[in-house]
Write a protein that holds these residues in place. Structure first.
Motif, PDB file in Angstrom:
ATOM      1  N   ALA A   2       0.834  -1.204   0.000  1.00  0.00           N
ATOM      2  CA  ALA A   2       0.000   0.000   0.000  1.00  0.00           C
ATOM      3  C   ALA A   2       0.869   1.254   0.000  1.00  0.00           C
ATOM      4  N   GLN A   3       1.989   1.225   0.704  1.00  0.00           N
ATOM      5  CA  GLN A   3       2.884   2.392   0.723  1.00  0.00           C
ATOM      6  C   GLN A   3       3.467   2.655  -0.670  1.00  0.00           C
ATOM      7  N   SER A   4       3.847   1.607  -1.369  1.00  0.00           N
ATOM      8  CA  SER A   4       4.348   1.782  -2.738  1.00  0.00           C
ATOM      9  C   SER A   4       3.250   2.308  -3.644  1.00  0.00           C
ATOM     10  N   LEU A   5       2.026   1.817  -3.456  1.00  0.00           N
ATOM     11  CA  LEU A   5       0.901   2.311  -4.248  1.00  0.00           C
ATOM     12  C   LEU A   5       0.738   3.811  -4.029  1.00  0.00           C
ATOM     13  N   ARG A   6       0.839   4.251  -2.798  1.00  0.00           N
ATOM     14  CA  ARG A   6       0.731   5.687  -2.493  1.00  0.00           C
ATOM     15  C   ARG A   6       1.795   6.481  -3.262  1.00  0.00           C
ATOM     16  N   GLU A   7       3.017   5.992  -3.266  1.00  0.00           N
ATOM     17  CA  GLU A   7       4.105   6.681  -3.968  1.00  0.00           C
ATOM     18  C   GLU A   7       3.867   6.696  -5.476  1.00  0.00           C
ATOM     19  N   VAL A   8       3.431   5.587  -6.015  1.00  0.00           N
ATOM     20  CA  VAL A   8       3.171   5.486  -7.450  1.00  0.00           C
ATOM     21  C   VAL A   8       2.049   6.448  -7.851  1.00  0.00           C
TER      22      VAL A   8
ATOM     23  N   GLU B  60       2.934   3.232 -17.354  1.00  0.00           N
ATOM     24  CA  GLU B  60       3.709   2.385 -16.442  1.00  0.00           C
ATOM     25  C   GLU B  60       3.025   2.273 -15.078  1.00  0.00           C
ATOM     26  N   ILE B  61       2.406   3.348 -14.636  1.00  0.00           N
ATOM     27  CA  ILE B  61       1.672   3.320 -13.368  1.00  0.00           C
ATOM     28  C   ILE B  61       0.506   2.343 -13.475  1.00  0.00           C
ATOM     29  N   ALA B  62      -0.244   2.416 -14.561  1.00  0.00           N
ATOM     30  CA  ALA B  62      -1.375   1.506 -14.756  1.00  0.00           C
ATOM     31  C   ALA B  62      -0.899   0.051 -14.834  1.00  0.00           C
ATOM     32  N   GLU B  63       0.203  -0.193 -15.503  1.00  0.00           N
ATOM     33  CA  GLU B  63       0.739  -1.553 -15.604  1.00  0.00           C
ATOM     34  C   GLU B  63       1.178  -2.067 -14.237  1.00  0.00           C
ATOM     35  N   TRP B  64       1.802  -1.196 -13.434  1.00  0.00           N
ATOM     36  CA  TRP B  64       2.215  -1.588 -12.088  1.00  0.00           C
ATOM     37  C   TRP B  64       0.981  -1.937 -11.255  1.00  0.00           C
TER      38      TRP B  64
ATOM     39  N   TYR C  82       0.060  -5.319  -9.346  1.00  0.00           N
ATOM     40  CA  TYR C  82      -0.307  -5.278  -7.924  1.00  0.00           C
ATOM     41  C   TYR C  82      -1.538  -6.166  -7.704  1.00  0.00           C
ATOM     42  N   CYS C  83      -2.526  -6.016  -8.557  1.00  0.00           N
ATOM     43  CA  CYS C  83      -3.756  -6.804  -8.441  1.00  0.00           C
ATOM     44  C   CYS C  83      -3.470  -8.289  -8.639  1.00  0.00           C
ATOM     45  N   GLN C  84      -2.629  -8.624  -9.587  1.00  0.00           N
ATOM     46  CA  GLN C  84      -2.299 -10.028  -9.835  1.00  0.00           C
ATOM     47  C   GLN C  84      -1.601 -10.638  -8.625  1.00  0.00           C
ATOM     48  N   VAL C  85      -0.684  -9.889  -8.023  1.00  0.00           N
ATOM     49  CA  VAL C  85       0.050 -10.379  -6.853  1.00  0.00           C
ATOM     50  C   VAL C  85      -0.898 -10.623  -5.681  1.00  0.00           C
ATOM     51  N   HIS C  86      -1.878  -9.763  -5.520  1.00  0.00           N
ATOM     52  CA  HIS C  86      -2.789  -9.857  -4.380  1.00  0.00           C
ATOM     53  C   HIS C  86      -4.066 -10.651  -4.686  1.00  0.00           C
ATOM     54  N   GLU C  87      -4.133 -11.262  -5.857  1.00  0.00           N
ATOM     55  CA  GLU C  87      -5.312 -12.027  -6.253  1.00  0.00           C
ATOM     56  C   GLU C  87      -5.570 -13.191  -5.294  1.00  0.00           C
ATOM     57  N   GLU C  88      -4.517 -13.862  -4.876  1.00  0.00           N
ATOM     58  CA  GLU C  88      -4.668 -14.992  -3.954  1.00  0.00           C
ATOM     59  C   GLU C  88      -5.257 -14.519  -2.626  1.00  0.00           C
TER      60      GLU C  88
ATOM     61  N   SER D 147      -8.633  -1.635   0.674  1.00  0.00           N
ATOM     62  CA  SER D 147      -8.796  -0.360  -0.040  1.00  0.00           C
ATOM     63  C   SER D 147      -7.694  -0.194  -1.081  1.00  0.00           C
ATOM     64  N   ALA D 148      -6.467  -0.609  -0.760  1.00  0.00           N
ATOM     65  CA  ALA D 148      -5.368  -0.480  -1.720  1.00  0.00           C
ATOM     66  C   ALA D 148      -5.623  -1.337  -2.951  1.00  0.00           C
ATOM     67  N   LEU D 149      -6.113  -2.531  -2.758  1.00  0.00           N
ATOM     68  CA  LEU D 149      -6.389  -3.422  -3.888  1.00  0.00           C
ATOM     69  C   LEU D 149      -7.524  -2.872  -4.745  1.00  0.00           C
ATOM     70  N   ARG D 150      -8.562  -2.338  -4.115  1.00  0.00           N
ATOM     71  CA  ARG D 150      -9.666  -1.728  -4.874  1.00  0.00           C
ATOM     72  C   ARG D 150      -9.160  -0.558  -5.712  1.00  0.00           C
ATOM     73  N   ILE D 151      -8.292   0.256  -5.131  1.00  0.00           N
ATOM     74  CA  ILE D 151      -7.770   1.426  -5.843  1.00  0.00           C
ATOM     75  C   ILE D 151      -6.876   0.993  -6.994  1.00  0.00           C
ATOM     76  N   ALA D 152      -5.977   0.061  -6.752  1.00  0.00           N
ATOM     77  CA  ALA D 152      -5.101  -0.425  -7.830  1.00  0.00           C
ATOM     78  C   ALA D 152      -5.929  -1.019  -8.959  1.00  0.00           C
ATOM     79  N   ASP D 153      -6.972  -1.753  -8.612  1.00  0.00           N
ATOM     80  CA  ASP D 153      -7.861  -2.335  -9.614  1.00  0.00           C
ATOM     81  C   ASP D 153      -8.576  -1.233 -10.401  1.00  0.00           C
ATOM     82  N   ASP D 154      -8.985  -0.176  -9.720  1.00  0.00           N
ATOM     83  CA  ASP D 154      -9.666   0.930 -10.392  1.00  0.00           C
ATOM     84  C   ASP D 154      -8.717   1.666 -11.340  1.00  0.00           C
TER      85      ASP D 154
END
Length: 103
Positions: A8-14, A30-34, A38-44, A54-61
């Protein structure tokens, strides 16, 4: 490619980079690809808990809005020859995502 851990901290920076595309070290593409990775890593994690953080929802959005922005802004012919690294999402979107990201 953005080399940051998928936290989540990296997401904030990105997302902060997205607010300042002229001086950011990475493009909105590149931000969208990251965010997609992020979503793929946290899919499990999502499959286990059934609830998105909330971080996963935002990255997905971010990932979804990137795709929708491209589809809704450019024709098929334009997309075939488009330099995606030059495409910029509205910076207000990044401000909104940051506001939703829990500290």
């Amino acid at each position: 490619m953005i080399q940051k851990p998928f936290t989540a901290q990296s997401l904030r920076e990105v997302l902060q980079w997205g607010l300042h595309p002229d001086s950011a070290p990475h493009t909105h593409q590149e931000i969208a690809e990251w965010c997609s990775r992020y979503c793929q890593v946290h899919e499990e994690e999502l499959e286990r808990s059934g609830d998105k953080s909330s971080a996963l929802r935002i990255a997905d959005d971010v990932d979804a809005q990137w795709e929708l922005f491209l589809i809704n802004t450019y024709s098929g012919a334009e997309l075939q020859r488009l330099d995606f690294s030059k495409v910029r999402l509205p910076v207000e979107w990044f401000a909104g995502w940051l506001a939703k990201l829990k500290p």
